[in-house]
Every structure is written in structure tokens, then in C-alpha cells.
Design a protein around this motif. Sequence first.
Motif, mmCIF file in Angstrom:
data_model
loop_
_atom_site.group_PDB
_atom_site.id
_atom_site.type_symbol
_atom_site.label_atom_id
_atom_site.label_comp_id
_atom_site.label_asym_id
_atom_site.label_seq_id
_atom_site.Cartn_x
_atom_site.Cartn_y
_atom_site.Cartn_z
ATOM 1 N N ARG A 29 1.003 -1.145 -0.190
ATOM 2 C CA ARG A 29 0.056 -0.118 0.100
ATOM 3 C C ARG A 29 0.851 1.204 0.099
ATOM 4 N NH1 ARG A 29 -5.446 -0.870 1.027
ATOM 5 N NH2 ARG A 29 -6.002 -2.915 1.356
ATOM 6 N N ARG A 40 -1.108 -13.694 -10.624
ATOM 7 C CA ARG A 40 0.195 -13.080 -11.124
ATOM 8 C C ARG A 40 1.143 -13.983 -11.037
ATOM 9 N NH1 ARG A 40 0.500 -9.903 -5.300
ATOM 10 N NH2 ARG A 40 1.290 -11.689 -4.180
ATOM 11 N N ARG A 67 8.102 -6.343 -5.705
ATOM 12 C CA ARG A 67 8.114 -7.313 -4.508
ATOM 13 C C ARG A 67 9.382 -7.737 -4.169
ATOM 14 N NH1 ARG A 67 3.413 -8.802 -4.445
ATOM 15 N NH2 ARG A 67 3.712 -10.379 -2.622
ATOM 16 N N ARG A 101 -9.041 -7.517 -6.520
ATOM 17 C CA ARG A 101 -7.540 -7.815 -5.999
ATOM 18 C C ARG A 101 -7.423 -9.107 -5.964
ATOM 19 N NH1 ARG A 101 -6.387 -5.864 -0.915
ATOM 20 N NH2 ARG A 101 -8.594 -5.092 -0.233
ATOM 21 N N ASP A 103 -4.417 -10.804 -7.461
ATOM 22 C CA ASP A 103 -3.321 -11.435 -6.385
ATOM 23 C C ASP A 103 -3.056 -12.977 -6.853
ATOM 24 O OD1 ASP A 103 -3.122 -8.797 -5.404
ATOM 25 O OD2 ASP A 103 -4.482 -9.660 -3.645
HETATM 26 O O1 CDP Z 1 -6.180 -5.945 4.258
HETATM 27 P P1 CDP Z 1 -6.498 -6.537 3.042
HETATM 28 O O2 CDP Z 1 -6.645 -7.979 2.854
HETATM 29 O O3 CDP Z 1 -7.691 -6.174 2.172
HETATM 30 O O4 CDP Z 1 -5.407 -6.206 2.015
HETATM 31 P P2 CDP Z 1 -3.571 -6.014 2.244
HETATM 32 O O5 CDP Z 1 -3.251 -7.129 3.291
HETATM 33 O O6 CDP Z 1 -3.515 -4.597 2.872
HETATM 34 O O7 CDP Z 1 -2.912 -6.130 0.951
HETATM 35 C C1 CDP Z 1 -3.179 -5.118 -0.121
HETATM 36 C C2 CDP Z 1 -2.652 -5.775 -1.130
HETATM 37 O O8 CDP Z 1 -1.039 -5.832 -1.261
HETATM 38 C C3 CDP Z 1 -2.790 -7.001 -1.734
HETATM 39 O O9 CDP Z 1 -4.387 -7.139 -2.364
HETATM 40 C C4 CDP Z 1 -1.871 -7.528 -2.538
HETATM 41 O O10 CDP Z 1 -2.077 -6.861 -3.783
HETATM 42 C C5 CDP Z 1 -0.902 -6.949 -2.102
HETATM 43 N N1 CDP Z 1 0.048 -7.846 -1.125
HETATM 44 C C6 CDP Z 1 0.817 -8.839 -1.533
HETATM 45 O O11 CDP Z 1 0.895 -8.577 -2.944
HETATM 46 N N2 CDP Z 1 1.565 -9.320 -0.940
HETATM 47 C C7 CDP Z 1 1.628 -9.431 0.389
HETATM 48 N N3 CDP Z 1 2.451 -10.269 1.159
HETATM 49 C C8 CDP Z 1 0.659 -8.708 1.020
HETATM 50 C C9 CDP Z 1 -0.101 -7.658 0.320
#
Ligand code: CDP
Length: 237
Positions: free
Chosen positions: A55, A199, A122, A192, A196
Motif C-alpha cells: 500500500r 500474477r 516485490r 484484487r 493477487d
Molecule cells: O487488508 P487486505 O486483506 O484488504 O489487503 P492487504 O493485506 O492490505 O494487501 C493489499 C494488497 O497488497 C493485496 O491485495 C496484494 O495485492 C498486496 N500484497 C501482496 O501482494 N503480498 C503481500 N504479502 C501482502 C499484500
Amino acid sequence: MAVVRPLALHCSILPVHYPPVIAIDGPAASGKTTVGRELARRLGYAFVDTGVYYRAVAIAALDAGTPFDDAAALAKLADAMEIRLGDGGLSVLVNGVDVASRLRAPEVDAAVSPVAKVGGVRRAMVAQQRATAKGGDVVMVGRDIGTHVLPDAAKVYLDASPQERARRRFRELSGTEQARSEAEVLRNLELRDTIDSGREDSPLRVAEGAWRIVTDGLDVAGVVERVLAALGTEEDE
Ligand code: CDP
């Protein structure tokens, strides 16, 4: 030999041990952050929400006007970012500037998955996350923690139906500046999830050996009890 037992059966005087590094993954709004934070509090561990890292990169890209399909520029941006979580995750310092109040804005929800699928972004974030987890006694939550960031961790995968997840996120946001309709929240979660899971670089998957817990109909305390029961072991020697 160490054995896994439900917490309710821990009536002996043997101490219960928990793994020093716990990874919690799952789709958007599956309760990872709330459960992970409470679990960390119960165990006296540090809590690290890796969603915040991606974020923060999305916020930096929005501020800089970087197109979300410019992988090289996004990777450069991410490489220049130092992210520090303070106050138990309540403050999020990016090169010293707190961006916590902007993390859940609708434009960040829209930008974060396209930005997080960039390999260079990443790599930069995973390096910082691994450094943060180095000392152990940590609960780290995200999408690829058990599969990629910390493959030796004890692994949990939290799941819930899209409707249940949208309801929870809608409730969390209502009354805040970032409130929006439940239908809008659901659309963003589903979009999302698709990005996610689809990808190329470390997609969202249930890690091998993970405890998968479906949380529909369970409250936070109920989920935390299940996780503790799954991960706790008694030394019987
Ligand atoms: O809180 P919520 O589950 O909605 O989302 P978040 O954990 O804040 O993650 C936001 C976005 O970051 C996810 O939709 C992924 O695109 C990315 N993310 C990721 O790619 N890898 C992670 N380890 C954590 C988040």
C-alpha cells in the motif's frame, strides 16, 4: 515427541510451545490483520502486516504520477523506500513520513494489486520484510508469507466467502473518511483476489503444510483460539 492438540484439551501441567515465526496468508479482508494482531498480542510477539508495504508503494506511485504498468519506474521507486512500522503497526513511516491515514483510501485499494504484481517491487519489499522477521517472535501476515517470504514459518491460511469479507471490510470502513458502499467494497476485493491469485510472481496460494481455517460465522476470538490450538505443541518429555 511434540504433539498438536486442541487448546481445550490442554489440561495437563505441561507447557505449551508456539513456533517463533508464524505466517498468516489469505485473500483480501479475510481477517488476517485483526487475527494476526491479536495472536501477536497473546504470544508477546511482534506483528508485521506486509499489505502495508505494498500500500505504501501504491501511495508513492500515486504521488509521483508513476503509471502502474511502468515496471522499471515502480521498482526504482520501491528500491528507494525504507518502510518502518511503529506503534504496533499504527504508524507507517516511509522514509520518515507517516502514511498510515492514507493506507485504506479507495485510490490505494485500486492501485495496490497492479503495483504489487511487479517483480521488482516485490523483491524490494520482501527483502525488508525478511530483515524485519529476522529476530523471530513474529507474526507476519500477507499473501506470500508462507509460500515465499518465510517458507520455514508455521503457516496458517485464513479464508472466508467474498460476501462475508465484503461485509467485514464495509463495517470496518463505515464511519471513517474511507467509507463506501458494500457493493463497491465487494467489487474491489474480487478484483484484487483475481490479480493477487493470477500474477506470475508469488501468487496467493495455500502454502504446503498450512492450516486452512474458514472463518465465516466465527468471531476474532474464535479464530485466534483455533490458530493457537493448531500451532501449540506440548513437550511430553
Ligand atoms: O487488508 P487486505 O486483506 O484488504 O489487503 P492487504 O493485506 O492490505 O494487501 C493489499 C494488497 O497488497 C493485496 O491485495 C496484494 O495485492 C498486496 N500484497 C501482496 O501482494 N503480498 C503481500 N504479502 C501482502 C499484500
